[in-house]
Design a protein around this motif. Sequence first.
Motif, PDB file in Angstrom:
ATOM      1  N   VAL A  47       4.094  -2.744   1.441  1.00  0.00           N
ATOM      2  CA  VAL A  47       4.383  -3.345   0.503  1.00  0.00           C
ATOM      3  C   VAL A  47       3.204  -2.508  -0.911  1.00  0.00           C
ATOM      4  O   VAL A  47       3.592  -2.431  -1.482  1.00  0.00           O
ATOM      5  CB  VAL A  47       2.873  -4.579   0.288  1.00  0.00           C
ATOM      6  N   LEU A  48       2.720  -1.581  -0.710  1.00  0.00           N
ATOM      7  CA  LEU A  48       2.117  -0.435  -1.329  1.00  0.00           C
ATOM      8  C   LEU A  48       1.176   0.681  -1.439  1.00  0.00           C
ATOM      9  O   LEU A  48       0.489   0.130   0.481  1.00  0.00           O
ATOM     10  CB  LEU A  48       0.504  -1.366  -1.988  1.00  0.00           C
ATOM     11  N   GLY A  49       1.736   1.696  -1.352  1.00  0.00           N
ATOM     12  CA  GLY A  49       1.893   3.375  -0.346  1.00  0.00           C
ATOM     13  C   GLY A  49       1.666   2.300   1.149  1.00  0.00           C
ATOM     14  O   GLY A  49       3.521   2.697   1.572  1.00  0.00           O
ATOM     15  N   VAL A  93      -1.452  -6.588   5.650  1.00  0.00           N
ATOM     16  CA  VAL A  93      -1.784  -7.272   3.916  1.00  0.00           C
ATOM     17  C   VAL A  93      -2.694  -8.690   4.700  1.00  0.00           C
ATOM     18  O   VAL A  93      -3.561  -9.172   4.697  1.00  0.00           O
ATOM     19  CB  VAL A  93      -0.853  -7.795   3.037  1.00  0.00           C
ATOM     20  N   LEU A  94      -1.742  -9.064   5.974  1.00  0.00           N
ATOM     21  CA  LEU A  94      -1.740  -9.984   6.368  1.00  0.00           C
ATOM     22  C   LEU A  94      -3.170 -10.600   7.118  1.00  0.00           C
ATOM     23  O   LEU A  94      -3.459 -11.743   7.804  1.00  0.00           O
ATOM     24  CB  LEU A  94      -0.655 -11.172   6.860  1.00  0.00           C
ATOM     25  N   GLY A  95      -3.230  -8.877   8.081  1.00  0.00           N
ATOM     26  CA  GLY A  95      -4.560  -8.965   8.949  1.00  0.00           C
ATOM     27  C   GLY A  95      -5.654  -9.248   8.288  1.00  0.00           C
ATOM     28  O   GLY A  95      -6.743 -10.352   8.649  1.00  0.00           O
TER      29      GLY A  95
END
Length: 114
Positions: free
Chosen positions: A66-68, A75-77
């Motif tokens: 997603v980013l780096g 992210v979902l966690g």
Amino acid sequence: MSAAPTLDPGTHEPPDYALVQSSAEFGELRRAHRSFAFPVTVAFLAWYLGYVLLSSYAGGFMATKVLGHLNVAFVLGLAQFATTFLIAWWYSRHAAARLDPRAEAIKSRLEGDV
């Protein structure tokens, strides 16, 4: 040195809990609680189960960057934690606004303050 005050339980009757439970006022309190708690619980469990299923069966999607170095799974966690705190805050506001006043009214009536 002063003596501790004596606690005189008095000669009052205990509340009729079955009568309170069958009252319309208590029914409204239960409905107000259930109308919030059940849908939010079902939604959160579906969200959590969706995360677990994605982690188990959609490894490629969850590994998507997603980013780096951050991927979808991370992210979902983190969103799971954020959702937990959001629900706790939301319930606290709901209880203070809709449940606590009703519960306090029932308690006052039981204690004979009304």
